[in-house]
Write a protein that holds these residues in place. Structure first.
Motif, PDB file in Angstrom:
ATOM      1  N   LEU A 102     105.761  64.671  78.977  1.00 34.18           N
ATOM      2  CA  LEU A 102     107.576  64.167  79.974  1.00 34.18           C
ATOM      3  C   LEU A 102     108.167  65.828  80.204  1.00 34.18           C
ATOM      4  O   LEU A 102     108.606  66.195  81.006  1.00 34.18           O
ATOM      5  N   ARG A 103     107.422  66.834  79.238  1.00 34.56           N
ATOM      6  CA  ARG A 103     108.466  67.779  78.750  1.00 34.56           C
ATOM      7  C   ARG A 103     107.276  69.007  79.850  1.00 34.56           C
ATOM      8  O   ARG A 103     106.528  68.785  80.512  1.00 34.56           O
ATOM      9  N   SER A 104     108.042  69.845  79.905  1.00 35.01           N
ATOM     10  CA  SER A 104     108.014  71.206  80.519  1.00 35.01           C
ATOM     11  C   SER A 104     106.558  72.080  79.433  1.00 35.01           C
ATOM     12  O   SER A 104     107.077  72.267  77.871  1.00 35.01           O
ATOM     13  N   GLN A 105     106.387  72.599  79.548  1.00 35.27           N
ATOM     14  CA  GLN A 105     105.615  74.327  78.768  1.00 35.27           C
ATOM     15  C   GLN A 105     106.510  74.298  77.709  1.00 35.27           C
ATOM     16  O   GLN A 105     106.496  74.798  76.557  1.00 35.27           O
ATOM     17  N   GLN A 106     107.967  75.341  78.528  1.00 33.32           N
ATOM     18  CA  GLN A 106     108.276  75.832  77.450  1.00 33.32           C
ATOM     19  C   GLN A 106     109.693  75.086  77.035  1.00 33.32           C
ATOM     20  O   GLN A 106     109.997  75.314  76.072  1.00 33.32           O
ATOM     21  N   GLY A 107     109.694  74.074  77.274  1.00 29.41           N
ATOM     22  CA  GLY A 107     110.645  72.631  76.565  1.00 29.41           C
ATOM     23  C   GLY A 107     109.518  72.548  75.408  1.00 29.41           C
ATOM     24  O   GLY A 107     110.255  71.936  74.292  1.00 29.41           O
ATOM     25  N   PHE A 108     108.508  72.585  75.356  1.00 30.52           N
ATOM     26  CA  PHE A 108     108.111  72.235  74.118  1.00 30.52           C
ATOM     27  C   PHE A 108     107.758  73.230  73.073  1.00 30.52           C
ATOM     28  O   PHE A 108     107.749  73.038  72.443  1.00 30.52           O
ATOM     29  N   TYR A 151     102.547  65.457  85.554  1.00 31.55           N
ATOM     30  CA  TYR A 151     100.895  64.018  85.616  1.00 31.55           C
ATOM     31  C   TYR A 151     100.693  64.483  87.471  1.00 31.55           C
ATOM     32  O   TYR A 151      99.040  64.312  87.834  1.00 31.55           O
ATOM     33  N   ALA A 152     101.312  64.954  87.858  1.00 31.83           N
ATOM     34  CA  ALA A 152     100.634  65.605  89.508  1.00 31.83           C
ATOM     35  C   ALA A 152      99.772  66.569  88.945  1.00 31.83           C
ATOM     36  O   ALA A 152      98.954  66.775  89.658  1.00 31.83           O
ATOM     37  N   THR A 153      99.796  67.791  88.502  1.00 27.31           N
ATOM     38  CA  THR A 153      98.748  67.992  87.849  1.00 27.31           C
ATOM     39  C   THR A 153      97.273  67.466  86.717  1.00 27.31           C
ATOM     40  O   THR A 153      96.276  67.858  87.958  1.00 27.31           O
ATOM     41  N   VAL A 154      97.298  66.976  86.594  1.00 23.57           N
ATOM     42  CA  VAL A 154      97.013  65.632  86.529  1.00 23.57           C
ATOM     43  C   VAL A 154      95.440  65.429  87.558  1.00 23.57           C
ATOM     44  O   VAL A 154      94.341  65.167  87.510  1.00 23.57           O
ATOM     45  N   LEU A 155      96.490  64.242  88.412  1.00 27.60           N
ATOM     46  CA  LEU A 155      95.448  63.795  89.150  1.00 27.60           C
ATOM     47  C   LEU A 155      94.988  64.707  90.817  1.00 27.60           C
ATOM     48  O   LEU A 155      94.562  64.625  91.200  1.00 27.60           O
ATOM     49  N   GLN A 156      95.933  66.153  90.585  1.00 26.45           N
ATOM     50  CA  GLN A 156      94.695  66.528  91.640  1.00 26.45           C
ATOM     51  C   GLN A 156      93.707  67.527  90.820  1.00 26.45           C
ATOM     52  O   GLN A 156      92.804  67.886  91.732  1.00 26.45           O
ATOM     53  N   ALA A 157      93.564  67.532  89.421  1.00 24.89           N
ATOM     54  CA  ALA A 157      92.296  68.044  88.619  1.00 24.89           C
ATOM     55  C   ALA A 157      91.212  66.731  88.556  1.00 24.89           C
ATOM     56  O   ALA A 157      90.126  67.116  88.011  1.00 24.89           O
ATOM     57  N   ASN A 158      90.966  66.073  90.568  1.00 25.39           N
ATOM     58  CA  ASN A 158      89.648  64.868  90.337  1.00 25.39           C
ATOM     59  C   ASN A 158      89.806  64.254  89.716  1.00 25.39           C
ATOM     60  O   ASN A 158      89.126  63.488  88.962  1.00 25.39           O
ATOM     61  N   PHE A 159      90.453  63.883  88.855  1.00 27.46           N
ATOM     62  CA  PHE A 159      91.129  63.293  87.817  1.00 27.46           C
ATOM     63  C   PHE A 159      90.691  61.547  87.934  1.00 27.46           C
ATOM     64  O   PHE A 159      89.967  60.640  87.209  1.00 27.46           O
ATOM     65  N   ALA A 211      99.046  64.174  78.902  1.00 31.72           N
ATOM     66  CA  ALA A 211      99.818  63.523  80.425  1.00 31.72           C
ATOM     67  C   ALA A 211      98.056  62.694  80.622  1.00 31.72           C
ATOM     68  O   ALA A 211      98.064  62.137  82.015  1.00 31.72           O
ATOM     69  N   ALA A 212      97.286  63.353  80.878  1.00 28.62           N
ATOM     70  CA  ALA A 212      96.329  63.379  80.865  1.00 28.62           C
ATOM     71  C   ALA A 212      95.515  62.188  79.388  1.00 28.62           C
ATOM     72  O   ALA A 212      95.105  61.183  80.558  1.00 28.62           O
ATOM     73  N   VAL A 213      96.121  62.483  78.621  1.00 33.80           N
ATOM     74  CA  VAL A 213      95.317  61.602  77.596  1.00 33.80           C
ATOM     75  C   VAL A 213      96.169  60.068  77.943  1.00 33.80           C
ATOM     76  O   VAL A 213      95.909  58.345  77.968  1.00 33.80           O
TER      77      VAL A 213
END
Length: 291
Positions: free
Chosen positions: A51-57, A74-82, A261-263
């Motif tokens: 749930l973090r952003s890359q910068q926040g992490f 999670y949107a990025t993961v779902l858009q990658a043919n997940f 998120a993918a995990v």
């Protein structure tokens, strides 16, 4: 009146004997809480990181919860043919569990209810499969799957998974069915029940905890299997979750929140399976070994 008081004194003494001292109860509670934190925190850490952003992490403390939530990972993961990879894994795992449980309960019933030498020999052959590691048989499996024309197909993943799931499942169900009292079998036979009716109305209801436990175990094994998909598949059309996670790591190596998120999404079916079947899991895995 005296009898009532004597009964109360006996109950009080029994309660004092059965209940451990307060110190040991506190110690047990403390170690239980420690074990809960150790077991649950990895899942909590993955959820917080996803749930973090890359910068926040990179800038914030990764061990503490973030004040903001970022569902874009999670949107990025779902858009990658997940979703396609998730569906492939679900098909392979569910079909594997159904076939393993079906074949195992039928064969275990035959082993317990018949005294045939051929059946005993076949049962011993299945038990040999417990000592055969997947890595030692992967080359023959690859050759057989290729010759059958099942390479790079979901069926080519299901059949080996079923073969390696049968030995342990049969062993557990055989020991569980042996604990069913013989009087129940005899009573149903006196009523004129056939073997199929005995299996359906007696064995399956009584062995439900074992069926659920082996079903969860086989589901986890099929879902997390990495070697079979690595060797027996090649294209994205047949790719399943373990290979998808690896390729996802290669594509988003720096973006740890997206990987987490993918995990989380890939582990969700396993978590749900344990939550709904936890009360049967331990009971079914240990049943039947007392004799």
């Amino acid at each position: 009146m005296e009898a009532v008081q004597a009964n109360r004194r006996v109950r009080t003494r029994m309660a004092s004997v059965q209940r451990p001292p307060v110190f040991w109860r506190v110690v047990g509670l403390f170690f239980g809480i420690v074990w809960l934190v150790v077991s649950f925190y990895p899942i909590l850490y993955m959820l917080m990181t996803s749930l973090r952003s890359q910068q926040g992490f990179l800038v914030g403390n990764p061990w503490l919860p973030s004040t903001t939530s970022n569902l874009a990972n999670y949107a990025t993961v779902l858009q990658a043919n997940f979703g396609h990879y998730f569906l492939n894994s679900l098909i392979v795992s569910v079909v594997t569990v159904l076939l393993v449980v079906l074949f195992s309960i039928l064969f275990a019933f035959v082993v317990v209810r018949t005294d045939n030498r051929v059946v005993r020999i076949v049962f011993q052959v299945f038990l040999v499969g417990l000592a055969l590691p997947i890595q030692a048989a992967i080359i023959p499996i690859y050759v057989m799957v290729s010759h059958l024309g099942l390479y790079d197909t979901l069926l080519g993943l299901i059949l080996p998974s079923v073969a390696f799931g049968l030995p342990l499942t049969i062993l557990i169900l055989v020991n569980f069915i042996r604990d069913v009292p013989k009087e129940l079998y005899e009573a149903m036979q006196l009523e004129g029940a056939t073997d199929f009716q005995v299996l359906r109305h007696l064995v399956i209801p009584v062995t439900r905890p074992a069926l659920v436990s082996v079903g969860i175990y086989d589901f986890v094994q099929a879902w997390n299997n990495f070697l079979f998909p690595l060797v027996l598949t090649q294209s994205d059309q047949s790719r399943v979750m373990p290979l998808a996670i690896v390729s996802f790591q290669g594509q988003y190596t720096i973006n740890v929140p997206v990987i987490m998120a993918a995990v989380i999404l890939s582990a969700l079916p396993l978590i749900l399976a344990y939550i709904f079947g936890r009360r049967y899991l331990l009971q079914g895995m240990l049943a039947g070994f007392g004799k």
